[in-house]
Design an enzyme around this catalytic site. Structure first.
Site, PDB file in Angstrom:
ATOM      1  N   ASP A 143       6.435   6.060  19.715  1.00 47.89           N
ATOM      2  CA  ASP A 143       4.951   6.286  19.394  1.00 47.89           C
ATOM      3  C   ASP A 143       4.612   4.919  19.168  1.00 47.89           C
ATOM      4  O   ASP A 143       4.798   4.264  17.981  1.00 47.89           O
ATOM      5  CB  ASP A 143       4.988   7.174  18.183  1.00 47.89           C
ATOM      6  CG  ASP A 143       3.256   7.324  17.839  1.00 47.89           C
ATOM      7  OD1 ASP A 143       2.516   6.763  18.539  1.00 47.89           O
ATOM      8  OD2 ASP A 143       3.240   8.329  16.953  1.00 47.89           O
ATOM      9  N   ASP A 201       8.773   5.026  15.621  1.00 46.74           N
ATOM     10  CA  ASP A 201       8.921   6.481  15.095  1.00 46.74           C
ATOM     11  C   ASP A 201       9.111   7.031  16.430  1.00 46.74           C
ATOM     12  O   ASP A 201       8.469   6.719  17.656  1.00 46.74           O
ATOM     13  CB  ASP A 201       7.269   6.968  14.818  1.00 46.74           C
ATOM     14  CG  ASP A 201       7.279   8.183  14.519  1.00 46.74           C
ATOM     15  OD1 ASP A 201       8.296   9.125  14.708  1.00 46.74           O
ATOM     16  OD2 ASP A 201       6.289   8.777  14.328  1.00 46.74           O
ATOM     17  N   CYS A 251      18.698  19.590  20.580  1.00 46.80           N
ATOM     18  CA  CYS A 251      17.802  18.402  21.262  1.00 46.80           C
ATOM     19  C   CYS A 251      17.992  17.253  20.225  1.00 46.80           C
ATOM     20  O   CYS A 251      17.474  16.158  20.581  1.00 46.80           O
ATOM     21  CB  CYS A 251      16.477  19.054  21.072  1.00 46.80           C
ATOM     22  SG  CYS A 251      15.729  19.944  19.958  1.00 46.80           S
ATOM     23  N   ARG A 261      11.644  16.738  13.477  1.00 47.74           N
ATOM     24  CA  ARG A 261      12.325  16.718  14.482  1.00 47.74           C
ATOM     25  C   ARG A 261      11.935  15.273  15.005  1.00 47.74           C
ATOM     26  O   ARG A 261      11.679  15.159  16.368  1.00 47.74           O
ATOM     27  CB  ARG A 261      11.285  17.495  15.686  1.00 47.74           C
ATOM     28  CG  ARG A 261       9.896  17.229  15.281  1.00 47.74           C
ATOM     29  CD  ARG A 261       8.863  18.377  15.922  1.00 47.74           C
ATOM     30  NE  ARG A 261       7.558  18.082  15.414  1.00 47.74           N
ATOM     31  CZ  ARG A 261       6.426  17.927  16.005  1.00 47.74           C
ATOM     32  NH1 ARG A 261       6.465  18.692  17.027  1.00 47.74           N
ATOM     33  NH2 ARG A 261       5.506  18.002  15.311  1.00 47.74           N
ATOM     34  N   GLU A 291       0.991  -1.172  -0.044  1.00 47.26           N
ATOM     35  CA  GLU A 291      -0.173   0.124   0.012  1.00 47.26           C
ATOM     36  C   GLU A 291       0.990   1.299  -0.037  1.00 47.26           C
ATOM     37  O   GLU A 291       1.770   1.428   0.739  1.00 47.26           O
ATOM     38  CB  GLU A 291      -0.891   0.090   1.295  1.00 47.26           C
ATOM     39  CG  GLU A 291      -1.669   1.461   1.143  1.00 47.26           C
ATOM     40  CD  GLU A 291      -2.728   1.599   2.336  1.00 47.26           C
ATOM     41  OE1 GLU A 291      -2.675   0.516   3.515  1.00 47.26           O
ATOM     42  OE2 GLU A 291      -3.439   2.458   2.636  1.00 47.26           O
ATOM     43  N   ASP A 349       9.579  10.883  18.350  1.00 49.48           N
ATOM     44  CA  ASP A 349       9.263  12.370  17.907  1.00 49.48           C
ATOM     45  C   ASP A 349       9.756  13.190  19.044  1.00 49.48           C
ATOM     46  O   ASP A 349       9.522  12.726  20.172  1.00 49.48           O
ATOM     47  CB  ASP A 349       7.878  12.250  17.477  1.00 49.48           C
ATOM     48  CG  ASP A 349       7.663  13.535  16.906  1.00 49.48           C
ATOM     49  OD1 ASP A 349       7.117  13.687  15.625  1.00 49.48           O
ATOM     50  OD2 ASP A 349       7.661  14.825  17.380  1.00 49.48           O
TER      51      ASP A 349
END
Lengths: 432, 475
Positions: free
Chosen positions: A318, A113, A135, A167, A48, A115
């Site tokens: 995440d 992931d 950071c 980020r 997909e 973030d």
């Protein structure tokens, strides 16, 4: 000249994006990365793709037979970005012709992931959508924990780390075992990896200890050992995480030994100028004294210190993205619409040196092609390029080459394993 | 045609066709089975599974669950260990084996059924596994290749520190045997960080090996159900089997394990119920569906057809004779109805339901399953199951007005309503029974949940009698 640069730097301009997809996007490399071999297999044809068009139109369940088809459709739709999903039991584009619910994901890279948003409560350098070299230290620490964990604990080798364009960072695991994981098994991986739990109102977000036992799980001990070395530089000096009153009060809440916490509170209240490093030294000194005196609280305090290190630096994942095979994730080498930066691969061994602000932007790359064009020699090479749309590879003359080469080397590794599996399994295909 | 075991094992186990009490159900049956066995075996297993489900929903502890399953299994699906004498173990095991496969056919047909069936079967397997004789269990495990590799002494010594730190359940690492399996086979242990992982291999302490077995059982069953679902349409033509399968599936969904016809007032013999006793009995002993019908009949002086049918058959089973039934209904309809009308339109139906007219069928009173799934009540009708057919507000009001005299308070409502919301209507009804009869939470009707309105009423009367008997003795 200045006007022209502005146009090229605008990632929301359709002309810029068309030029990017037409001349720079490495479709061929992405194809082999997803397909694990040169001849199109189900890994590509049943895969997909989803497109995000300007104005936030989102088109799911696209699929393509070849890299050329994908490129043609990308050029036609000119999406601001596109995402890659699972391999299904049928071609996703035939979804409407199938019985309801019949289309089911079968294979999918295991993805992660990370973030920066999840670190907003801790980082002090910038907030929200901003990211800076400083950071990035949190992301680097996360990669240094995750990369060896995935390789050593789970035994996976084909990890592609990709800068998310603003980020954060993504990780794609292409090992056969990882591709085959069910949602239940993916959930188990997350359970294994996740340490930071609890929302804004939970002070202590690390709860990994089994009641009375001193030892923590060896996988977590390894993480603590890695992070302990990065802690002073990132948390104490660079981020200066315990400088403000609110910050050091949070720190004290995490110290389970009440007497020590009270003692330190009095000390720090009297001396508002005390730096983060000095405060951490105070905690360590308490621990050393306890150890010298053979006090039982030493174990408790040193446990708290390990938990603090984890709470400030352990990867914040995440989880939802990783748990479900049908989740989509932005394709590598897309352009982040607001920064214009390309989502390039990151070498985990050098993740500490990675500078998000040094990542090429679409504008920069298009200018580099123009420079190469005006240079006679390069133009000649250009003319020899065959008309095949996919083979068109202007990226070779830009600073993107470095990154495409990284992906290609990664793909070589995957293809070698595919060949090995095929050999071992006789001639049964890698179509799974 | 292959039997479920190889010849060598048969020999070793004194010619038992099923040498083990435990079964992975991985070889489909090839024997012939009568249609009657086909259905009865399945119904008996379904009863056990339905009790497991309702026990889980009622948040029973695993120990309580074990006790429930033991009672139910002994009653419906006994399964003795090899040490049991003078019992036809093969017959028991054949029954267990066949009933599992019949239910697979019935339960593979929707995602929901599959999920619930796997969960209940998993629990049943787990309980049997844990209560199995350890030597027999070992023997059973040895017949299967789980692909686990024992960790040798050298490797164990090398990894001792890591193994100790990752196996929090093990106190003495030296005495424990560890097994290596691919981690994907023990996701539950990995998720909780209960094992040591190295290069994708999970080092599972011996005491956690059941986790591998359960996982294997679940994976196997899920796969088998999906394959069965794909193959099932070929059975569509079979008019004997499909209705049975649909019936079993419905029974499981309504959570009542296909209660059979409730035998008339057993254990309460010689207890002639008179028409004028009904009011008091309704107040004390009726479940909410019958309370609602009774109260509606009193209020409206009438009930629609299905209401009369549901209530009339219930009263018949309670012990109301046909003569008393005619008196009861005649009085209930009251003076607004002429004798002529009653005799013409109603008396026949009452006699019919007692098997005295027409084809003279002795109709059973409908079970909860039937009440819940069939003849959904229309707007002016009062039959059905209030837990199923009332809105939440209406149900709460009805419960309080019907049972507050018997100790039901608003504090009991949340648990009842939550059972209703998860569509476990029989659990809600059982809960009400417990509260109104001062029965400890989770015990239900002798460990069972409500599957039939007459069972509810009979148990309630039985309790009253027992209490009464005690009082008399004390005097």
């Amino acid at each position: 000249m200045a006007d022209k640069m502005d146009v090229e730097d605008d990632a929301s301009s359709p002309e810029v994006m068309t030029a990017f997809y037409q001349r720079l996007y490495p479709f061929k490399s992405i194809f082999t990365w997803l397909n694990h071999q040169h001849a199109p297999s189900r890994l590509f044809t049943h895969r997909e793709f989803a497109f995000t068009l300007p104005g936030d139109t989102y088109i799911r369940y696209n699929s393509f037979n070849t890299a050329e088809e994908l490129k043609r459709q990308v050029l036609r739709l000119n999406p601001s970005r596109f995402e890659i999903g699972a391999v299904y039991n049928a071609r996703p584009r035939d979804k409407k012709t199938l019985r309801a619910g019949a289309l089911a994901p079968t294979l999918r890279e295991l993805v992660f992931d990370i973030d920066m948003t999840d670190y907003d409560a801790i980082r002090t350098c910038c907030t929200g959508k901003g990211i800076c070299k400083r950071c990035w230290g949190f992301i680097a620490a996360a990669v240094k924990v995750m990369d060896p964990a995935l390789r050593e604990h789970f035994g996976w080798n084909h990890l592609l780390w990709v800068y998310s364009g603003r980020r954060g960072i993504h990780c794609w695991v292409s090992d056969e075992e990882a591709m085959r994981l069910t949602d239940e098994q993916r959930r188990a991986v997350m359970g294994w990896l996740e340490v930071i739990k609890g929302g804004r109102d939970t002070a202590k977000k690390v709860n990994i200890r089994v009641s009375s036992r001193k030892d923590i799980h060896p996988s977590l001990q390894a993480a603590v050992d890695t992070l302990r070395l990065l802690f002073p530089e990132l948390i104490l000096y660079d981020q200066d995480c315990f400088a403000e009153e609110e910050q050091w009060k949070t720190l004290l809440e995490l110290i389970s030994d009440g007497d020590t916490a009270t003692k330190l509170r009095h000390k720090w209240e009297k001396d508002p100028q005390r730096s983060s490093a000095e405060k951490w030294d105070d905690v360590r000194r308490e621990a050393t004294n306890m150890k010298k005196d053979g006090k039982a609280q030493f174990d408790k305090l040193s446990a708290s210190m390990e938990d603090i290190i984890l709470q400030y630096m352990y990867p914040r994942l995440d989880a939802e993205v990783s748990k479900h095979r049908n989740h989509l994730l932005k394709a590598p080498f897309c352009v982040h619409p607001s920064t214009g930066r390309v989502c390039v691969p990151v070498d985990p061994a050098k993740v500490g040196d990675f500078d998000p602000e040094g990542v090429p932007t679409v504008g920069m790359l298009l200018r580099e092609i123009n420079v190469a064009r005006t240079d006679g020699g390069a133009a000649e090479v250009k003319q020899e390029t065959p008309a095949d749309v996919v083979e068109q590879s202007d990226w070779e003359q830009t600073s993107l080459k470095l990154y495409v080469d990284m992906l290609d080397r990664h793909v070589q590794g995957i293809m070698a394993e595919t060949r090995r599996i095929k050999r071992e399994a006789g001639d049964s295909s890698m179509d799974f | 045609m292959q039997g479920p075991t190889s010849f060598a094992q048969v020999k070793k186990h004194h010619f038992l066709k099923f040498p083990h009490r435990l079964n992975f159900y991985d070889k489909p049956p090839q024997d012939d089975i009568t249609l009657e066995d086909f259905e009865t075996f399945a119904i008996e297993r379904l009863r056990v599974l339905a009790e497991i489900e309702s026990a889980i929903v009622r948040n029973k502890t695993f120990e309580e669950l074990k006790a429930t399953v033991k009672t139910q299994s002994d009653k419906h699906l006994p399964l003795n260990s090899n040490t049991a004498r003078s019992i036809d173990k093969d017959a028991e095991r054949r029954r267990d084996y066949l009933s599992h496969f019949v239910l697979r056919l019935a339960m593979c047909r929707s995602e929901e059924l599959r999920r619930r069936f796997v969960k209940a079967e998993m629990t049943l397997f787990r309980i049997r596994y844990e209560t199995d004789d350890s030597a027999e269990r070992e023997d059973f495990l040895n017949t299967r290749d789980f692909g686990w590799i024992a960790v040798d002494a050298t490797e164990k010594a090398e990894l001792e520190k890591q193994l100790q730190a990752s196996s929090s359940s093990v106190t003495d690492i030296k005495k424990e045997t560890f097994y290596k399996v691919r981690w994907t086979r023990v996701p539950d242990l990995v998720e909780k960080r209960k094992v040591f992982l190295k290069q994708g291999w999970a080092y599972v302490p011996g005491r956690e090996q059941s986790s591998i077995v359960f996982q294997e059982f679940q994976t196997m069953l899920e796969g088998a159900l999906e394959r069965t679902a794909k193959a099932l349409p070929r059975l569509d033509e079979d008019t004997r089997i499909m209705p049975i399968l649909s019936h079993l599936g419905e029974g499981f969904l309504s959570g009542v394990g296909v209660a059979s016809e409730y035998a008339s007032a057993d254990g309460l013999g010689g207890d002639d119920v008179k028409a004028d006793m009904i009011d008091e009995m309704a107040r004390k002993h009726w479940p909410l569906c019958m309370r609602h019908l009774h109260d509606s009949l009193r209020k409206d002086r009438h009930l629609k057809h299905y209401g009369r049918l549901q209530y009339g058959l219930f009263l018949k089973v309670v012990g109301l004779s046909v003569e008393e039934a005619i008196i009861f209904w005649r009085k209930a309809f009251g003076g607004t109805m002429t004798d002529d009308k009653f005799n013409k339109e109603y008396k026949y139906n009452i006699r019919h339901s007692y098997g005295l007219e027409g084809k003279r069928m002795n109709y059973p009173a409908p079970t909860c399953q039937k009440i819940i799934t069939q003849n959904q009540p229309g707007v002016t009708e009062c039959h059905g199951c209030p837990y199923r057919h009332f809105s939440t507000d209406r149900l709460q009001t009805a419960l309080l007005s019907a049972y507050s005299g018997q100790g039901l308070t608003t504090g009991d409502l949340p648990e009842i309503i939550s059972a209703v919301k998860s569509e476990h209507f029989h659990v809600a009804c059982t809960k009400v029974f417990e509260v109104t009869h001062g029965i400890p939470r989770g015990q239900g009707l002798d460990g069972e949940s409500v599957t039939h309105p007459n069972q509810y009423a009979a148990k309630s009367r039985e309790l009253e009698k027992a209490a009464h008997g005690k009082d008399e003795k004390m005097e």
